[in-house]
Design a protein around this motif. Structure first.
Motif, PDB file in Angstrom:
ATOM      1  N   SER A   5       9.643   9.326  15.721  1.00 28.71           N
ATOM      2  CA  SER A   5      10.009   8.508  14.578  1.00 28.71           C
ATOM      3  C   SER A   5       9.246   8.941  13.334  1.00 28.71           C
ATOM      4  O   SER A   5       8.094   9.384  13.412  1.00 28.71           O
ATOM      5  CB  SER A   5       9.685   7.038  14.886  1.00 28.71           C
ATOM      6  OG  SER A   5       9.790   6.259  13.715  1.00 28.71           O
ATOM      7  N   SER A   6       9.842   8.749  12.197  1.00 32.79           N
ATOM      8  CA  SER A   6       9.164   9.088  10.948  1.00 32.79           C
ATOM      9  C   SER A   6       7.961   8.189  10.686  1.00 32.79           C
ATOM     10  O   SER A   6       7.089   8.543   9.901  1.00 32.79           O
ATOM     11  CB  SER A   6      10.142   9.015   9.772  1.00 32.79           C
ATOM     12  OG  SER A   6      10.636   7.702   9.623  1.00 32.79           O
ATOM     13  N   SER A   7       7.862   7.049  11.355  1.00 29.68           N
ATOM     14  CA  SER A   7       6.705   6.174  11.122  1.00 29.68           C
ATOM     15  C   SER A   7       5.407   6.866  11.514  1.00 29.68           C
ATOM     16  O   SER A   7       4.377   6.671  10.876  1.00 29.68           O
ATOM     17  CB  SER A   7       6.850   4.849  11.865  1.00 29.68           C
ATOM     18  OG  SER A   7       6.850   5.057  13.256  1.00 29.68           O
ATOM     19  N   GLY A   8       5.436   7.681  12.551  1.00 26.93           N
ATOM     20  CA  GLY A   8       4.254   8.439  12.932  1.00 26.93           C
ATOM     21  C   GLY A   8       3.904   9.496  11.910  1.00 26.93           C
ATOM     22  O   GLY A   8       2.738   9.821  11.699  1.00 26.93           O
ATOM     23  N   ILE A   9       4.915  10.027  11.255  1.00 25.07           N
ATOM     24  CA  ILE A   9       4.707  11.075  10.258  1.00 25.07           C
ATOM     25  C   ILE A   9       4.307  10.479   8.913  1.00 25.07           C
ATOM     26  O   ILE A   9       3.414  10.986   8.246  1.00 25.07           O
ATOM     27  CB  ILE A   9       6.014  11.898  10.067  1.00 25.07           C
ATOM     28  CG1 ILE A   9       6.488  12.497  11.382  1.00 25.07           C
ATOM     29  CG2 ILE A   9       5.859  12.958   9.000  1.00 25.07           C
ATOM     30  CD1 ILE A   9       5.627  13.603  11.918  1.00 25.07           C
ATOM     31  N   ILE A  10       4.958   9.410   8.504  1.00 22.26           N
ATOM     32  CA  ILE A  10       4.762   8.876   7.152  1.00 22.26           C
ATOM     33  C   ILE A  10       3.719   7.769   7.103  1.00 22.26           C
ATOM     34  O   ILE A  10       2.725   7.864   6.391  1.00 22.26           O
ATOM     35  CB  ILE A  10       6.107   8.387   6.579  1.00 22.26           C
ATOM     36  CG1 ILE A  10       7.091   9.558   6.472  1.00 22.26           C
ATOM     37  CG2 ILE A  10       5.908   7.746   5.210  1.00 22.26           C
ATOM     38  CD1 ILE A  10       8.499   9.175   6.091  1.00 22.26           C
ATOM     39  N   GLU A  11       3.916   6.704   7.847  1.00 26.04           N
ATOM     40  CA  GLU A  11       3.050   5.526   7.697  1.00 26.04           C
ATOM     41  C   GLU A  11       1.725   5.611   8.438  1.00 26.04           C
ATOM     42  O   GLU A  11       0.730   5.037   7.993  1.00 26.04           O
ATOM     43  CB  GLU A  11       3.781   4.253   8.142  1.00 26.04           C
ATOM     44  CG  GLU A  11       4.867   3.803   7.202  1.00 26.04           C
ATOM     45  CD  GLU A  11       6.236   4.384   7.502  1.00 26.04           C
ATOM     46  OE1 GLU A  11       7.135   4.185   6.691  1.00 26.04           O
ATOM     47  OE2 GLU A  11       6.403   5.044   8.542  1.00 26.04           O
ATOM     48  N   GLY A  28       9.409  20.386  10.346  1.00 19.97           N
ATOM     49  CA  GLY A  28       9.505  20.783   8.950  1.00 19.97           C
ATOM     50  C   GLY A  28       9.154  19.683   7.967  1.00 19.97           C
ATOM     51  O   GLY A  28       9.025  19.934   6.780  1.00 19.97           O
ATOM     52  N   ARG A  29       8.996  18.472   8.432  1.00 22.34           N
ATOM     53  CA  ARG A  29       8.654  17.357   7.540  1.00 22.34           C
ATOM     54  C   ARG A  29       7.158  17.399   7.246  1.00 22.34           C
ATOM     55  O   ARG A  29       6.347  17.677   8.114  1.00 22.34           O
ATOM     56  CB  ARG A  29       9.021  16.041   8.214  1.00 22.34           C
ATOM     57  CG  ARG A  29       8.732  14.837   7.360  1.00 22.34           C
ATOM     58  CD  ARG A  29       9.290  13.600   7.979  1.00 22.34           C
ATOM     59  NE  ARG A  29      10.466  13.230   7.199  1.00 22.34           N
ATOM     60  CZ  ARG A  29      11.215  12.193   7.465  1.00 22.34           C
ATOM     61  NH1 ARG A  29      10.973  11.436   8.492  1.00 22.34           N
ATOM     62  NH2 ARG A  29      12.242  11.903   6.709  1.00 22.34           N
ATOM     63  N   LEU A  30       6.810  17.125   5.999  1.00 20.49           N
ATOM     64  CA  LEU A  30       5.418  17.058   5.587  1.00 20.49           C
ATOM     65  C   LEU A  30       4.685  16.029   6.435  1.00 20.49           C
ATOM     66  O   LEU A  30       5.192  14.932   6.665  1.00 20.49           O
ATOM     67  CB  LEU A  30       5.364  16.656   4.106  1.00 20.49           C
ATOM     68  CG  LEU A  30       4.004  16.532   3.454  1.00 20.49           C
ATOM     69  CD1 LEU A  30       3.312  17.893   3.411  1.00 20.49           C
ATOM     70  CD2 LEU A  30       4.159  15.983   2.044  1.00 20.49           C
ATOM     71  N   SER A  31       3.492  16.372   6.923  1.00 22.14           N
ATOM     72  CA  SER A  31       2.724  15.425   7.738  1.00 22.14           C
ATOM     73  C   SER A  31       1.240  15.615   7.481  1.00 22.14           C
ATOM     74  O   SER A  31       0.800  16.674   7.040  1.00 22.14           O
ATOM     75  CB  SER A  31       3.035  15.601   9.228  1.00 22.14           C
ATOM     76  OG  SER A  31       2.682  16.897   9.660  1.00 22.14           O
ATOM     77  N   GLY A  32       0.480  14.575   7.777  1.00 22.87           N
ATOM     78  CA  GLY A  32      -0.962  14.613   7.573  1.00 22.87           C
ATOM     79  C   GLY A  32      -1.685  15.224   8.761  1.00 22.87           C
ATOM     80  O   GLY A  32      -1.099  15.528   9.802  1.00 22.87           O
ATOM     81  N   ALA A  33      -3.006  15.353   8.610  1.00 21.60           N
ATOM     82  CA  ALA A  33      -3.842  15.934   9.654  1.00 21.60           C
ATOM     83  C   ALA A  33      -3.959  15.026  10.874  1.00 21.60           C
ATOM     84  O   ALA A  33      -4.484  15.438  11.906  1.00 21.60           O
ATOM     85  CB  ALA A  33      -5.227  16.233   9.088  1.00 21.60           C
ATOM     86  N   ASN A  34      -3.472  13.806  10.784  1.00 22.35           N
ATOM     87  CA  ASN A  34      -3.491  12.873  11.918  1.00 22.35           C
ATOM     88  C   ASN A  34      -2.363  13.124  12.905  1.00 22.35           C
ATOM     89  O   ASN A  34      -2.336  12.536  13.972  1.00 22.35           O
ATOM     90  CB  ASN A  34      -3.393  11.429  11.416  1.00 22.35           C
ATOM     91  CG  ASN A  34      -2.077  11.168  10.706  1.00 22.35           C
ATOM     92  OD1 ASN A  34      -1.677  11.938   9.826  1.00 22.35           O
ATOM     93  ND2 ASN A  34      -1.396  10.095  11.064  1.00 22.35           N
ATOM     94  N   VAL A  35      -1.432  14.016  12.568  1.00 23.96           N
ATOM     95  CA  VAL A  35      -0.244  14.248  13.391  1.00 23.96           C
ATOM     96  C   VAL A  35      -0.402  15.521  14.220  1.00 23.96           C
ATOM     97  O   VAL A  35      -0.777  16.570  13.695  1.00 23.96           O
ATOM     98  CB  VAL A  35       1.026  14.362  12.519  1.00 23.96           C
ATOM     99  CG1 VAL A  35       2.252  14.624  13.379  1.00 23.96           C
ATOM    100  CG2 VAL A  35       1.212  13.110  11.685  1.00 23.96           C
ATOM    101  N   VAL A  36      -0.101  15.412  15.513  1.00 24.49           N
ATOM    102  CA  VAL A  36      -0.049  16.564  16.407  1.00 24.49           C
ATOM    103  C   VAL A  36       1.400  16.712  16.841  1.00 24.49           C
ATOM    104  O   VAL A  36       2.004  15.755  17.333  1.00 24.49           O
ATOM    105  CB  VAL A  36      -0.967  16.350  17.641  1.00 24.49           C
ATOM    106  CG1 VAL A  36      -0.790  17.475  18.646  1.00 24.49           C
ATOM    107  CG2 VAL A  36      -2.413  16.224  17.210  1.00 24.49           C
ATOM    108  N   HIS A  37       1.980  17.875  16.619  1.00 22.21           N
ATOM    109  CA  HIS A  37       3.372  18.138  16.994  1.00 22.21           C
ATOM    110  C   HIS A  37       3.397  18.776  18.378  1.00 22.21           C
ATOM    111  O   HIS A  37       2.661  19.741  18.626  1.00 22.21           O
ATOM    112  CB  HIS A  37       4.027  19.074  15.977  1.00 22.21           C
ATOM    113  CG  HIS A  37       4.012  18.524  14.584  1.00 22.21           C
ATOM    114  ND1 HIS A  37       4.927  17.599  14.151  1.00 22.21           N
ATOM    115  CD2 HIS A  37       3.171  18.736  13.545  1.00 22.21           C
ATOM    116  CE1 HIS A  37       4.667  17.278  12.894  1.00 22.21           C
ATOM    117  NE2 HIS A  37       3.605  17.962  12.514  1.00 22.21           N
TER     118      HIS A  37
END
Length: 114
Positions: A5-11, A28-37
């Protein structure tokens, strides 16, 4: 947060929560350092969780700056709108000078019949 979900990426970055983004949906979506793909699958998700919950992962998450902003867009927009009260709503135009045109041929004068 675990999922696609985008909530993990954005919020999630705004509240300094780690996120494991599963699969291709958010690729490909911009994400912060808190996100692991991670790829889909139990082992990939397990490894992503280990990374997010590790000490370095927690440190990254604690220090993350949300790449989408600080959540203050509405305050900034409202300040601009309030500042515009009383401002002219007429758009000013500045005409550019007309390009030089060669002289027009003289028009024959009409004679007055009186």
């Amino acid at each position: 947060v675990v999922g696609n979900s985008s909530s993990g990426i954005i919020e999630a970055a705004s509240v300094h929560v780690g996120a494991v983004d599963v699969g291709e949906r958010q690729r490909g979506r911009l994400s912060g350092a808190n996100v692991v793909h991670v790829a889909e699958g139990r082992d990939a998700v397990r490894e992503g969780l280990r990374e997010v919950l590790s000490e370095p992962g927690r440190e990254r998450t604690a220090a993350v700056v949300n790449p989408y902003g600080a959540g203050r867009a509405s305050d900034r927009i409202l300040a601009i709108v309030r500042g515009a009260v009383g401002a002219s709503r007429v758009k000013p135009f500045v005409d550019a000078p007309a390009p030089h045109q060669p002289d027009q041929p003289d028009q024959p004068e009409t004679e007055d019949a009186s």
